[in-house]
Design a protein around this motif. Structure first.
Motif, PDB file in Angstrom:
ATOM      1  N   ALA A  98     -54.463  -5.747 -51.433  1.00  0.00           N
ATOM      2  CA  ALA A  98     -53.477  -5.900 -52.501  1.00  0.00           C
ATOM      3  C   ALA A  98     -53.456  -4.650 -53.383  1.00  0.00           C
ATOM      4  O   ALA A  98     -52.375  -4.156 -53.748  1.00  0.00           O
ATOM      5  CB  ALA A  98     -53.786  -7.138 -53.341  1.00  0.00           C
ATOM      6  N   ALA A  99     -54.620  -4.124 -53.720  1.00  0.00           N
ATOM      7  CA  ALA A  99     -54.689  -2.905 -54.532  1.00  0.00           C
ATOM      8  C   ALA A  99     -54.047  -1.729 -53.792  1.00  0.00           C
ATOM      9  O   ALA A  99     -53.330  -0.915 -54.388  1.00  0.00           O
ATOM     10  CB  ALA A  99     -56.137  -2.593 -54.887  1.00  0.00           C
ATOM     11  N   ARG A 100     -54.301  -1.650 -52.476  1.00  0.00           N
ATOM     12  CA  ARG A 100     -53.721  -0.567 -51.680  1.00  0.00           C
ATOM     13  C   ARG A 100     -52.194  -0.691 -51.642  1.00  0.00           C
ATOM     14  O   ARG A 100     -51.479   0.292 -51.812  1.00  0.00           O
ATOM     15  CB  ARG A 100     -54.285  -0.594 -50.256  1.00  0.00           C
ATOM     16  N   ILE A 101     -51.710  -1.921 -51.461  1.00  0.00           N
ATOM     17  CA  ILE A 101     -50.259  -2.145 -51.414  1.00  0.00           C
ATOM     18  C   ILE A 101     -49.626  -1.814 -52.772  1.00  0.00           C
ATOM     19  O   ILE A 101     -48.560  -1.184 -52.836  1.00  0.00           O
ATOM     20  CB  ILE A 101     -49.944  -3.596 -50.977  1.00  0.00           C
ATOM     21  N   ILE A 102     -50.281  -2.206 -53.846  1.00  0.00           N
ATOM     22  CA  ILE A 102     -49.764  -1.913 -55.189  1.00  0.00           C
ATOM     23  C   ILE A 102     -49.737  -0.405 -55.421  1.00  0.00           C
ATOM     24  O   ILE A 102     -48.745   0.143 -55.934  1.00  0.00           O
ATOM     25  CB  ILE A 102     -50.609  -2.627 -56.268  1.00  0.00           C
ATOM     26  N   ALA A 103     -50.813   0.273 -55.023  1.00  0.00           N
ATOM     27  CA  ALA A 103     -50.859   1.729 -55.187  1.00  0.00           C
ATOM     28  C   ALA A 103     -49.763   2.397 -54.358  1.00  0.00           C
ATOM     29  O   ALA A 103     -49.111   3.343 -54.821  1.00  0.00           O
ATOM     30  CB  ALA A 103     -52.234   2.261 -54.783  1.00  0.00           C
ATOM     31  N   GLN A 104     -49.569   1.915 -53.146  1.00  0.00           N
ATOM     32  CA  GLN A 104     -48.528   2.470 -52.280  1.00  0.00           C
ATOM     33  C   GLN A 104     -47.149   2.221 -52.889  1.00  0.00           C
ATOM     34  O   GLN A 104     -46.282   3.113 -52.884  1.00  0.00           O
ATOM     35  CB  GLN A 104     -48.623   1.851 -50.887  1.00  0.00           C
ATOM     36  N   ALA A 105     -46.941   1.014 -53.438  1.00  0.00           N
ATOM     37  CA  ALA A 105     -45.654   0.694 -54.061  1.00  0.00           C
ATOM     38  C   ALA A 105     -45.419   1.583 -55.285  1.00  0.00           C
ATOM     39  O   ALA A 105     -44.291   2.070 -55.500  1.00  0.00           O
ATOM     40  CB  ALA A 105     -45.609  -0.777 -54.447  1.00  0.00           C
ATOM     41  N   LYS A 106     -46.462   1.811 -56.083  1.00  0.00           N
ATOM     42  CA  LYS A 106     -46.324   2.685 -57.253  1.00  0.00           C
ATOM     43  C   LYS A 106     -45.999   4.098 -56.808  1.00  0.00           C
ATOM     44  O   LYS A 106     -45.154   4.777 -57.402  1.00  0.00           O
ATOM     45  CB  LYS A 106     -47.607   2.677 -58.086  1.00  0.00           C
ATOM     46  N   SER A 107     -46.674   4.549 -55.755  1.00  0.00           N
ATOM     47  CA  SER A 107     -46.419   5.894 -55.241  1.00  0.00           C
ATOM     48  C   SER A 107     -44.983   6.018 -54.747  1.00  0.00           C
ATOM     49  O   SER A 107     -44.292   7.010 -55.043  1.00  0.00           O
ATOM     50  CB  SER A 107     -47.396   6.201 -54.105  1.00  0.00           C
ATOM     51  N   GLU A 108     -44.508   5.020 -54.020  1.00  0.00           N
ATOM     52  CA  GLU A 108     -43.126   5.038 -53.540  1.00  0.00           C
ATOM     53  C   GLU A 108     -42.149   4.989 -54.707  1.00  0.00           C
ATOM     54  O   GLU A 108     -41.113   5.677 -54.694  1.00  0.00           O
ATOM     55  CB  GLU A 108     -42.882   3.867 -52.584  1.00  0.00           C
ATOM     56  N   ALA A 109     -42.473   4.189 -55.726  1.00  0.00           N
ATOM     57  CA  ALA A 109     -41.608   4.108 -56.902  1.00  0.00           C
ATOM     58  C   ALA A 109     -41.554   5.461 -57.614  1.00  0.00           C
ATOM     59  O   ALA A 109     -40.472   5.914 -58.038  1.00  0.00           O
ATOM     60  CB  ALA A 109     -42.093   3.019 -57.851  1.00  0.00           C
ATOM     61  N   ASP A 110     -42.716   6.107 -57.745  1.00  0.00           N
ATOM     62  CA  ASP A 110     -42.749   7.432 -58.369  1.00  0.00           C
ATOM     63  C   ASP A 110     -41.924   8.427 -57.569  1.00  0.00           C
ATOM     64  O   ASP A 110     -41.189   9.249 -58.138  1.00  0.00           O
ATOM     65  CB  ASP A 110     -44.202   7.927 -58.501  1.00  0.00           C
ATOM     66  N   GLN A 111     -42.039   8.366 -56.235  1.00  0.00           N
ATOM     67  CA  GLN A 111     -41.266   9.277 -55.394  1.00  0.00           C
ATOM     68  C   GLN A 111     -39.769   8.999 -55.532  1.00  0.00           C
ATOM     69  O   GLN A 111     -38.961   9.936 -55.573  1.00  0.00           O
ATOM     70  CB  GLN A 111     -41.695   9.141 -53.931  1.00  0.00           C
ATOM     71  N   GLN A 112     -39.394   7.735 -55.604  1.00  0.00           N
ATOM     72  CA  GLN A 112     -37.985   7.392 -55.779  1.00  0.00           C
ATOM     73  C   GLN A 112     -37.470   7.877 -57.137  1.00  0.00           C
ATOM     74  O   GLN A 112     -36.330   8.333 -57.259  1.00  0.00           O
ATOM     75  CB  GLN A 112     -37.774   5.885 -55.629  1.00  0.00           C
ATOM     76  N   ILE A 113     -38.335   7.778 -58.157  1.00  0.00           N
ATOM     77  CA  ILE A 113     -37.945   8.272 -59.485  1.00  0.00           C
ATOM     78  C   ILE A 113     -37.721   9.772 -59.431  1.00  0.00           C
ATOM     79  O   ILE A 113     -36.727  10.296 -59.970  1.00  0.00           O
ATOM     80  CB  ILE A 113     -39.018   7.900 -60.540  1.00  0.00           C
ATOM     81  N   ILE A 114     -38.640  10.472 -58.742  1.00  0.00           N
ATOM     82  CA  ILE A 114     -38.506  11.930 -58.623  1.00  0.00           C
ATOM     83  C   ILE A 114     -37.225  12.268 -57.866  1.00  0.00           C
ATOM     84  O   ILE A 114     -36.463  13.159 -58.268  1.00  0.00           O
ATOM     85  CB  ILE A 114     -39.748  12.531 -57.947  1.00  0.00           C
ATOM     86  N   ARG A 115     -36.963  11.552 -56.756  1.00  0.00           N
ATOM     87  CA  ARG A 115     -35.743  11.791 -55.985  1.00  0.00           C
ATOM     88  C   ARG A 115     -34.505  11.491 -56.828  1.00  0.00           C
ATOM     89  O   ARG A 115     -33.506  12.231 -56.785  1.00  0.00           O
ATOM     90  CB  ARG A 115     -35.738  10.935 -54.717  1.00  0.00           C
ATOM     91  N   ALA A 116     -34.569  10.404 -57.598  1.00  0.00           N
ATOM     92  CA  ALA A 116     -33.431  10.040 -58.439  1.00  0.00           C
ATOM     93  C   ALA A 116     -33.190  11.111 -59.503  1.00  0.00           C
ATOM     94  O   ALA A 116     -32.032  11.475 -59.793  1.00  0.00           O
ATOM     95  CB  ALA A 116     -33.652   8.683 -59.082  1.00  0.00           C
TER      96      ALA A 116
END
Length: 156
Positions: A98-116
């Motif tokens: 669960a921690a790994r999935i949350i970290a991965q989701a945060k990382s993807e969210a950060d990348q999407q924010i950067i792309r946006a």
């Protein structure tokens, strides 16, 4: 008949009968009685020995039963301990996942924010260029214009 002769004849017959009985009948009879007494004594001894053996066997069986119960209880306790350890391990693995999935989701969210942000900067730059083109309505040097847009992107 003479009473003495009859008495004497009966005595002779009695002693002959006594001798026959004492010689031929009495020894086998005594031997049979002795054998029977021996068999009875052996039977009683065997019964006593069997009774003792039964008591010993009963004690052994009770001890074996108690040992089996203790071993069963010990195995149950070990199984419960293993099950608890397994459950704890599964829970730990699930928390880590669960921690790994949350970290991965945060990382993807950060990348999407950067792309946006990059997309937004590019769109703002494009809009600025279009706006500037419309305002100026004249041709501007493309290289100079690109340098200004890059500077604008960096500031945003």
């Amino acid at each position: 008949m003479n009473l003495n002769a009859t008495l004497f004849a009966q005595m002779v017959v009695f002693f002959i009968l006594w001798w026959v009985v004492a010689t031929f009948v009495w020894p086998p009879l005594v031997k049979a009685l002795d054998e029977r007494a021996t068999k009875i004594a052996d039977g009683l001894a065997a019964a006593e020995k069997s009774k003792t053996d039964l008591e010993i066997a009963t004690k052994r069986a009770d001890q074996a039963l108690a040992d089996a119960k203790n071993e069963g209880a010990q195995r149950i306790a070990e199984a419960e301990k293993k099950a608890q350890m397994s459950a704890d391990e599964i829970k730990s693995n699930a928390q880590n996942e669960a921690a790994r999935i949350i970290a991965q989701a945060k990382s993807e969210a950060d990348q999407q924010i950067i792309r946006a942000r990059d997309t937004l900067r590019n769109e703002v730059a494009s809009l600025a260029i279009k706006g500037a083109e419309q305002i100026l309505r004249r041709e501007v040097d493309q290289n100079a214009h690109q340098a200004l847009l890059d500077q604008l992107k960096a500031e945003l």
